[in-house]
Write an enzyme that holds these catalytic residues in place. Structure first.
Site, short mmCIF file in Angstrom:
data_model
loop_
_atom_site.label_atom_id
_atom_site.label_comp_id
_atom_site.label_asym_id
_atom_site.label_seq_id
_atom_site.Cartn_x
_atom_site.Cartn_y
_atom_site.Cartn_z
N LYS A 96 -6.12 -5.99 -0.14
CA LYS A 96 -4.79 -5.87 -0.46
C LYS A 96 -4.21 -7.62 -0.76
O LYS A 96 -4.22 -8.22 0.13
CB LYS A 96 -3.94 -5.36 0.63
CG LYS A 96 -4.26 -3.74 0.69
CD LYS A 96 -3.36 -3.34 1.84
CE LYS A 96 -3.36 -1.78 1.87
NZ LYS A 96 -4.76 -1.22 1.97
N ASP A 130 -6.68 -2.90 -4.05
CA ASP A 130 -5.33 -1.97 -3.74
C ASP A 130 -4.12 -2.37 -4.22
O ASP A 130 -3.82 -3.47 -3.88
CB ASP A 130 -5.65 -1.91 -1.86
CG ASP A 130 -6.63 -1.00 -1.41
OD1 ASP A 130 -7.37 -0.55 -2.50
OD2 ASP A 130 -6.97 -0.91 -0.25
N ARG A 178 -9.44 3.36 -9.22
CA ARG A 178 -9.27 4.27 -8.30
C ARG A 178 -7.84 5.17 -8.54
O ARG A 178 -6.80 4.08 -8.66
CB ARG A 178 -9.23 3.53 -6.89
CG ARG A 178 -9.17 5.00 -5.67
CD ARG A 178 -8.79 4.08 -4.54
NE ARG A 178 -9.82 3.14 -4.00
CZ ARG A 178 -9.67 2.38 -3.38
NH1 ARG A 178 -8.46 1.84 -2.92
NH2 ARG A 178 -10.68 1.80 -2.92
N GLY A 182 -0.41 7.97 -4.04
CA GLY A 182 0.76 6.81 -3.70
C GLY A 182 1.22 7.03 -2.21
O GLY A 182 1.36 8.17 -1.76
N THR A 220 -8.83 11.74 -3.32
CA THR A 220 -8.11 13.14 -2.82
C THR A 220 -8.81 13.72 -1.71
O THR A 220 -9.94 13.97 -1.98
CB THR A 220 -7.40 13.91 -4.03
OG1 THR A 220 -6.65 14.94 -3.47
CG2 THR A 220 -8.66 14.30 -4.69
#
Length: 324
Positions: A96, A130, A178, A182, A220
């Site tokens: 991140k 990310d 990816r 959210g 998912t």
């Protein structure tokens, strides 16, 4: 929506985060994080590899506002890269930008990222950026644009709840992406709020990138969407080399193993470290089913106490604001 806002509030509570860091795995975190140090993480990754599953490793932490902390995060991520290489692990990195100083200074963050991406490039290890909340969205894409001028071992995330994601997936179709739904609270003028709208856009983004993109990571736990993708790739003659399924460490283990055994590329998102609480709470936000999963496998008396403290802190904070 009330439940979603509640868990987001918990994820951002400083008292809870500090308590979580202090007590760590005693609060049940070990079921959803792959350890608190590099050695434990590598052991967890190698176990996944044994079952034919690769990993993307997240050194937990975000929203860093002190340069010293950002520099230490950079050094730790480089140590993770070296550990992946030295242990011949089938894994890459997820990071991140806010952990590397994006909230401190853009150029400072860019230089930290350059060091990481350079080391990873030398070891032929992929780096995934990310995506975080909307306030960091454009600056994160700017970082990717700049780094792409020098490196080709980077990719990023497209979040399905943003209206602008269709434009972004077209712009970045030549990247490994990816695709996720959210996990942050975003305003209704820029993001879908209804689950049906998010799911619809999620599927549209997946299908677009499968047909037009470089490589698609489908993140998912929803078996309905997974089954839809299986049917879609078969109907459109899309080979298994063009995509992978992704799930979070500790979630739906049986389905992860099943998909890998069926010959699909599978990658588990592997978080590790002490700064786990914000990550933990946002997983509850993503899908109501996650709440049931975690309650069954991670919650215990201490975890409930921690949430109780958080509720009190939130209510106290709101009361204080009203009193002013």
């Amino acid at each position: 929506m009330l439940i979603k806002n509640f868990f987001i509030s918990l994820s951002q509570n400083q008292l809870l985060n500090s308590l979580a860091k202090k007590y760590g795995t005693k609060l049940g975190a070990r079921t959803i994080i792959a350890g608190t140090n590099i050695e434990e993480m590598i052991q967890s990754v190698k176990e996944l590899n044994h079952h034919g599953i690769s990993a993307t490793v997240d050194n937990l932490g975000e929203f860093v506002f002190v340069k010293k902390e950002a520099i230490e995060a950079k050094k730790q991520i480089i140590r993770v890269i070296e550990a992946i290489y030295n242990n011949n692990a089938d894994a890459h990195i997820s990071l991140k930008p806010t952990q590397l100083g994006l909230d401190i200074n853009y150029d400072f963050c860019l230089n930290n990222l350059k060091e990481i991406v350079e080391v990873a490039s030398n070891y032929n290890i992929f780096i995934n950026f990310d995506m975080e909340d909307n306030s960091h969205l454009q600056s994160s894409f700017d970082l990717i644009d700049e780094l792409s001028n020098e490196y080709n071992n980077i990719g990023t995330v497209i979040q399905a709840y943003f209206f602008q994601s269709e434009d972004n997936i077209k712009k970045y179709k030549n990247y490994r992406l990816r695709i996720v739904k959210g996990a942050y609270k975003e305003p209704e003028n820029i993001a879908y709020q209804d689950k049906k709208d998010i799911d619809r856009n999620f599927i549209q983004l997946i299908e677009y990138h499968l047909l037009n993109g470089k490589y698609t990571s489908i993140a998912t736990h929803d078996h309905h969407i997974i089954n839809h993708v299986k049917k879609f790739v078969k109907e459109n003659n899309i080979t298994k080399e063009k995509f992978e399924f992704q799930m979070l460490y500790g979630f739906r283990k049986d389905l992860q193993l099943q998909l890998a055994s069926e010959g699909f590329h599978f990658c588990t998102y592997v978080p590790f470290g002490s700064d786990w609480y914000g990550y933990f709470m946002r997983r509850l936000v993503e899908r109501p089913e996650n709440i049931n999963l975690i309650f069954r496998q991670a919650f215990n008396k201490r975890t409930n106490i921690l949430i109780g403290i958080g509720v009190g802190a939130i209510l106290l904070g709101r009361h204080s604001k009203k009193s002013k």
